[in-house]
Design a protein around this motif. Structure first.
Motif, PDB file in Angstrom:
ATOM      1  N   ARG A  38      10.332  22.501 -16.649  1.00 46.86           N
ATOM      2  CA  ARG A  38       8.991  21.903 -16.728  1.00 46.86           C
ATOM      3  C   ARG A  38       8.882  20.569 -16.014  1.00 46.86           C
ATOM      4  O   ARG A  38       7.868  19.889 -16.136  1.00 46.86           O
ATOM      5  N   MET A  39       9.881  20.139 -15.218  1.00 42.92           N
ATOM      6  CA  MET A  39       9.848  18.795 -14.640  1.00 42.92           C
ATOM      7  C   MET A  39       9.997  18.797 -13.123  1.00 42.92           C
ATOM      8  O   MET A  39      10.338  17.771 -12.532  1.00 42.92           O
ATOM      9  N   GLN A  40       9.733  19.928 -12.445  1.00 44.37           N
ATOM     10  CA  GLN A  40       9.930  19.972 -11.000  1.00 44.37           C
ATOM     11  C   GLN A  40       9.029  18.983 -10.259  1.00 44.37           C
ATOM     12  O   GLN A  40       9.472  18.287  -9.348  1.00 44.37           O
ATOM     13  N   ALA A  41       7.748  18.913 -10.618  1.00 46.18           N
ATOM     14  CA  ALA A  41       6.833  17.993  -9.941  1.00 46.18           C
ATOM     15  C   ALA A  41       7.240  16.542 -10.204  1.00 46.18           C
ATOM     16  O   ALA A  41       7.168  15.695  -9.310  1.00 46.18           O
ATOM     17  N   PHE A  42       7.669  16.251 -11.431  1.00 50.70           N
ATOM     18  CA  PHE A  42       8.075  14.879 -11.743  1.00 50.70           C
ATOM     19  C   PHE A  42       9.340  14.510 -10.977  1.00 50.70           C
ATOM     20  O   PHE A  42       9.486  13.371 -10.522  1.00 50.70           O
ATOM     21  N   LEU A  43      10.262  15.455 -10.806  1.00 50.45           N
ATOM     22  CA  LEU A  43      11.467  15.181 -10.025  1.00 50.45           C
ATOM     23  C   LEU A  43      11.123  14.944  -8.561  1.00 50.45           C
ATOM     24  O   LEU A  43      11.726  14.091  -7.895  1.00 50.45           O
ATOM     25  N   MET A  44      10.152  15.692  -8.029  1.00 49.96           N
ATOM     26  CA  MET A  44       9.695  15.424  -6.666  1.00 49.96           C
ATOM     27  C   MET A  44       9.102  14.021  -6.573  1.00 49.96           C
ATOM     28  O   MET A  44       9.284  13.310  -5.584  1.00 49.96           O
ATOM     29  N   ALA A  45       8.408  13.614  -7.625  1.00 48.24           N
ATOM     30  CA  ALA A  45       7.839  12.264  -7.652  1.00 48.24           C
ATOM     31  C   ALA A  45       8.926  11.201  -7.651  1.00 48.24           C
ATOM     32  O   ALA A  45       8.756  10.126  -7.076  1.00 48.24           O
ATOM     33  N   MET A  46      10.049  11.482  -8.282  1.00 46.26           N
ATOM     34  CA  MET A  46      11.151  10.527  -8.293  1.00 46.26           C
ATOM     35  C   MET A  46      11.694  10.285  -6.890  1.00 46.26           C
ATOM     36  O   MET A  46      12.095   9.171  -6.549  1.00 46.26           O
ATOM     37  N   THR A  47      11.706  11.325  -6.042  1.00 48.14           N
ATOM     38  CA  THR A  47      12.161  11.125  -4.663  1.00 48.14           C
ATOM     39  C   THR A  47      11.222  10.191  -3.918  1.00 48.14           C
ATOM     40  O   THR A  47      11.664   9.367  -3.113  1.00 48.14           O
ATOM     41  N   PHE A  52       0.834  -1.207   0.000  1.00 47.28           N
ATOM     42  CA  PHE A  52       0.000   0.000   0.000  1.00 47.28           C
ATOM     43  C   PHE A  52       0.870   1.258   0.000  1.00 47.28           C
ATOM     44  O   PHE A  52       0.689   2.158  -0.835  1.00 47.28           O
ATOM     45  N   VAL A  53       1.826   1.299   0.914  1.00 50.40           N
ATOM     46  CA  VAL A  53       2.710   2.468   0.996  1.00 50.40           C
ATOM     47  C   VAL A  53       3.573   2.580  -0.263  1.00 50.40           C
ATOM     48  O   VAL A  53       3.772   3.670  -0.811  1.00 50.40           O
ATOM     49  N   GLY A  54       4.067   1.430  -0.745  1.00 52.53           N
ATOM     50  CA  GLY A  54       4.870   1.439  -1.962  1.00 52.53           C
ATOM     51  C   GLY A  54       4.096   1.942  -3.164  1.00 52.53           C
ATOM     52  O   GLY A  54       4.643   2.679  -4.006  1.00 52.53           O
ATOM     53  N   THR A  55       2.812   1.576  -3.249  1.00 51.01           N
ATOM     54  CA  THR A  55       1.976   2.028  -4.356  1.00 51.01           C
ATOM     55  C   THR A  55       1.742   3.534  -4.304  1.00 51.01           C
ATOM     56  O   THR A  55       1.717   4.209  -5.344  1.00 51.01           O
ATOM     57  N   ILE A  56       1.577   4.070  -3.091  1.00 51.62           N
ATOM     58  CA  ILE A  56       1.425   5.522  -2.942  1.00 51.62           C
ATOM     59  C   ILE A  56       2.601   6.234  -3.582  1.00 51.62           C
ATOM     60  O   ILE A  56       2.443   7.161  -4.392  1.00 51.62           O
ATOM     61  N   PHE A  57       3.797   5.795  -3.234  1.00 49.23           N
ATOM     62  CA  PHE A  57       4.990   6.476  -3.714  1.00 49.23           C
ATOM     63  C   PHE A  57       5.228   6.226  -5.200  1.00 49.23           C
ATOM     64  O   PHE A  57       5.762   7.085  -5.901  1.00 49.23           O
ATOM     65  N   LEU A  58       4.831   5.057  -5.706  1.00 48.10           N
ATOM     66  CA  LEU A  58       4.983   4.790  -7.133  1.00 48.10           C
ATOM     67  C   LEU A  58       4.024   5.643  -7.954  1.00 48.10           C
ATOM     68  O   LEU A  58       4.383   6.151  -9.027  1.00 48.10           O
ATOM     69  N   LEU A  59       2.804   5.818  -7.440  1.00 41.83           N
ATOM     70  CA  LEU A  59       1.819   6.637  -8.144  1.00 41.83           C
ATOM     71  C   LEU A  59       2.188   8.120  -8.139  1.00 41.83           C
ATOM     72  O   LEU A  59       1.580   8.906  -8.881  1.00 41.83           O
ATOM     73  N   ALA A  60       3.169   8.477  -7.318  1.00 41.54           N
ATOM     74  CA  ALA A  60       3.650   9.856  -7.347  1.00 41.54           C
ATOM     75  C   ALA A  60       4.176  10.220  -8.734  1.00 41.54           C
ATOM     76  O   ALA A  60       4.081  11.376  -9.163  1.00 41.54           O
ATOM     77  N   LEU A  61       4.716   9.242  -9.464  1.00 39.75           N
ATOM     78  CA  LEU A  61       5.191   9.493 -10.822  1.00 39.75           C
ATOM     79  C   LEU A  61       4.040   9.927 -11.731  1.00 39.75           C
ATOM     80  O   LEU A  61       4.206  10.809 -12.573  1.00 39.75           O
ATOM     81  N   LEU A  62       2.881   9.301 -11.552  1.00 38.13           N
ATOM     82  CA  LEU A  62       1.698   9.687 -12.332  1.00 38.13           C
ATOM     83  C   LEU A  62       1.297  11.117 -12.004  1.00 38.13           C
ATOM     84  O   LEU A  62       1.008  11.915 -12.904  1.00 38.13           O
ATOM     85  N   LYS A  67       1.137  14.140  -3.239  1.00 38.00           N
ATOM     86  CA  LYS A  67       2.387  14.357  -2.503  1.00 38.00           C
ATOM     87  C   LYS A  67       3.446  15.152  -3.279  1.00 38.00           C
ATOM     88  O   LYS A  67       3.946  16.164  -2.769  1.00 38.00           O
ATOM     89  N   PRO A  68       3.853  14.734  -4.478  1.00 40.27           N
ATOM     90  CA  PRO A  68       4.914  15.498  -5.147  1.00 40.27           C
ATOM     91  C   PRO A  68       4.486  16.909  -5.526  1.00 40.27           C
ATOM     92  O   PRO A  68       5.318  17.823  -5.580  1.00 40.27           O
ATOM     93  N   ASN A  69       3.202  17.097  -5.757  1.00 37.06           N
ATOM     94  CA  ASN A  69       2.721  18.414  -6.171  1.00 37.06           C
ATOM     95  C   ASN A  69       2.623  19.380  -5.001  1.00 37.06           C
ATOM     96  O   ASN A  69       2.716  20.599  -5.194  1.00 37.06           O
ATOM     97  N   MET A  70       2.430  18.874  -3.788  1.00 38.20           N
ATOM     98  CA  MET A  70       2.468  19.761  -2.626  1.00 38.20           C
ATOM     99  C   MET A  70       3.843  20.393  -2.491  1.00 38.20           C
ATOM    100  O   MET A  70       3.971  21.621  -2.330  1.00 38.20           O
ATOM    101  N   ILE A  71       4.890  19.562  -2.556  1.00 36.70           N
ATOM    102  CA  ILE A  71       6.251  20.077  -2.421  1.00 36.70           C
ATOM    103  C   ILE A  71       6.585  21.023  -3.575  1.00 36.70           C
ATOM    104  O   ILE A  71       7.109  22.127  -3.376  1.00 36.70           O
TER     105      ILE A  71
END
Length: 600
Positions: free
Chosen positions: A485-494, A81-91, A169-173
């Motif tokens: 143009r990739m700040q949110a996606f880079l946050m998702a990578m973290t 569940f937690v892993g899926t949350i962080f993986l979906l951050a890429l989306l 999550k990544p979009n908040m940061i």
């Protein structure tokens, strides 16, 4: 990128710095952005983590006691569940940078997360959506595991929460960091560093309230009420972030973020036999630097995407055959940060173990604080956050200015140094966990003594400090990379690093249980009683993994030094220079391609 290639430098700079208000009009620096606007985003972050942490950190107890899953299966459900949350951050990062923008991605998926919390609360409240009540400790074999429609409703609700939280999550940061204009206001660079520390402070406050107040409500009022409070917290977060609408500076999306990357690889492949003109590269270097386009020598095979073929015609080459220097350099940056991202995966595997089995450890320890008050096991993880709500302000107000005088770095120490310090400390947290579990089991099986729950404090305290250094350092490092143009996606990578760590944790638990179950006494984690299980042996295995984490730290040092050595003095690759003569290497072609004898 196709449009950017035809514009002049001034237009490119205007486009890069372009931000708008909520109506799509150009933002006003006096009215929009800054720490006051970012404060609304920090409010959302505190409320969102409050809701999701209350669910995630006590979920294993609900799965065992209410849904009647086994300990090992419950632990895997939690980590998946937690892993899926962080993986979906890429989306979430992709949708934000390419199509929706940070603000609207937050709003849309915030309501998806809210609907998941509400459905979880309904599922936990209605008896017909759960198995019949049963004591898993005394009647484990007789208890009916949740299956069919009951399990379906639960997992739909759970993964609605995962989808919403992952995309938010990544979009908040990123949205909070977007409120600081680093290009036109140099003082905002220090404020951005303060914002990242403030974001972790908000995270710590949300975690602390979730692991104390909300977990206490779950324990005494029921999980249905607890899930309902999580829904209320998420609703409050959405109200807060919407309240700041008039004050935000928003970066509008500009189309697919993957197309320019793919164009570089395709163009480099199509022109792999072209000569890479060394003299032209060296001569253009000074010109490129004057135009703020810094040409580096790493991954030189990608430079072939910049070779402009002149065959006497005026035919314009396709963007899939000819790319700009800036475009190629951004792909190089993306490749160069991947090893640093990979070095944090073992770190997050350790984090996953501390967030699952440690709760069950606490259940087998003496949780009595006073004669009438017992600490809920799920609240154990509040220990590091109690320390961090004092430590983070001290770090930002005292350590950073002190270190800044010595190092001259705006953040006190560089993000890479901060990540490295955190990775080093994580090794000792696993050693502490292994030693503590051995003491707990030896006391329980030997003299029958149940040791105090406070013995578990050191492993949480060390890892809390480790996570503060690593998580904030990684976010700051990725956000400041020169990828337009990739700040949110880079946050998702973290966050994706967390995902890989938690999935690796699930594989580890299943693998250990399968290998050790060949013995006559069953696997190390096959029972639901820790005094019968061999969690002590599992933690000694984690002690070995902690040594691997130390080797991972050494690996990190190598790649961090490599990245620093190969990066240019300027941290940001700015805009493309005027004209095709500065943007592309020119090679005159007559009839045939010339085979490159120096392909790296």
């Amino acid at each position: 990128m196709e449009e950017g290639r035809g514009t002049d430098k001034g237009e490119m700079k205007h486009q890069q710095e372009n931000t708008v208000d909520w109506r799509g009009r150009p933002s006003n620096p006096k009215k929009h952005g800054g720490m006051s606007a970012a404060a609304f985003v920090l409010g959302l972050q505190a409320f969102e983590i409050m809701g999701i942490a209350a669910v995630g950190n006590n979920l294993i107890t609900y799965l065992i006691n209410e849904m009647h899953f086994s300990l090992s299966k419950s632990a895997n459900i939690v980590t998946n569940f937690v892993g899926t949350i962080f993986l979906l951050a890429l989306l979430g990062g992709y949708l934000s940078d390419s199509h929706l923008g940070c603000f609207w991605t937050i709003i849309l998926f915030g309501f998806v997360e809210l609907s998941g919390f509400i459905l979880l609360s309904v599922q936990a409240h209605l008896p017909q959506l759960k198995p019949a009540k049963c004591n898993m400790l005394t009647d484990g074999d007789m208890c009916e595991e949740a299956k069919g429609f009951k399990a379906l409703i639960f997992f739909v609700a759970l993964y609605l929460v995962a989808l919403g939280s992952g995309c938010v999550k990544p979009n908040m940061i990123a949205h909070g960091a977007d409120q600081f204009n680093l290009q036109t206001n140099p003082s905002h660079s220090k404020k951005l560093s303060t914002y990242f520390n403030a974001a972790y402070f908000a995270f710590s406050m949300g975690e602390l309230i979730a692991l104390t107040v909300l977990v206490w409500i779950q324990t005494h009022a029921g999980m249905d009420v607890g899930f309902g409070v999580s829904a209320a917290a998420m609703a409050m977060g959405l109200i807060v972030v919407v309240s700041g609408t008039l004050y935000y500076r928003n970066k509008p999306p500009r189309g697919s973020i993957f197309t320019p990357i793919a164009q570089v690889f395709v163009a480099a492949m199509l022109k792999r036999k072209q000569i890479n003109p060394e003299l032209m590269i060296n001569r253009d270097q000074n010109q490129a630097e004057s135009g703020n386009v810094v040409q580096t020598q790493r991954f030189r095979f990608l430079d072939k995407a910049c070779i402009k073929v002149e065959d006497g015609s005026n035919t314009k080459e396709s963007p899939w055959r000819l790319c700009s220097v800036t475009q190629v350099e951004q792909v190089k940056i993306l490749i160069s940060v991947i090893p640093i991202f990979a070095c944090t995966i073992v770190f997050n595997t350790v984090l996953a173990q501390l967030q699952t089995f440690s709760v069950q450890q606490g259940s087998a320890m003496d949780t009595q604080l006073t004669k009438s008050f017992h600490i809920p096991p799920a609240s154990l993880q509040s220990i590091p956050y109690i320390i961090l709500i004092f430590l983070v302000p001290l770090y930002d107000k005292f350590f950073v200015p002190f270190a800044r005088k010595i190092t001259g770095h705006e953040s006190g120490i560089s993000p890479l140094q901060r990540i490295g310090s955190g990775l080093f400390l994580s090794t000792f947290s696993m050693i502490a966990a292994a030693l503590m579990e051995k003491k707990r089991r030896d006391s329980a099986s030997g003299s029958g003594e149940i040791i105090s729950i406070f013995w578990i404090t050191p492993q949480f305290l060390i890892f809390g400090l480790s996570e503060m250094l690593t998580a904030v350092g990684l976010i700051e490092f990725f956000y400041k990379q020169s990828l337009q143009r990739m700040q949110a996606f880079l946050m998702a990578m973290t966050y994706c690093s967390y995902s890989f760590g938690f999935y690796l944790s699930s594989v580890l638990v299943s693998l250990v249980n399968k290998i050790t179950s060949s013995s006559s006494k069953g696997g190390w984690l096959s029972d639901n009683d820790l005094n019968k299980d061999r969690l002590d042996l599992f933690y000694w295995l984690l002690a070995v993994i902690s040594f691997l984490s130390f080797l991972n730290f050494l690996n990190y040092l190598f790649w961090a030094r490599w990245h620093s050595h190969n990066s240019s003095a300027s941290p940001t690759i700015q805009n493309e220079a005027d004209g095709m003569g500065l943007n592309h290497y020119i090679l005159t072609k007559h009839s045939k391609d010339v085979v490159d004898e120096n392909i790296p």
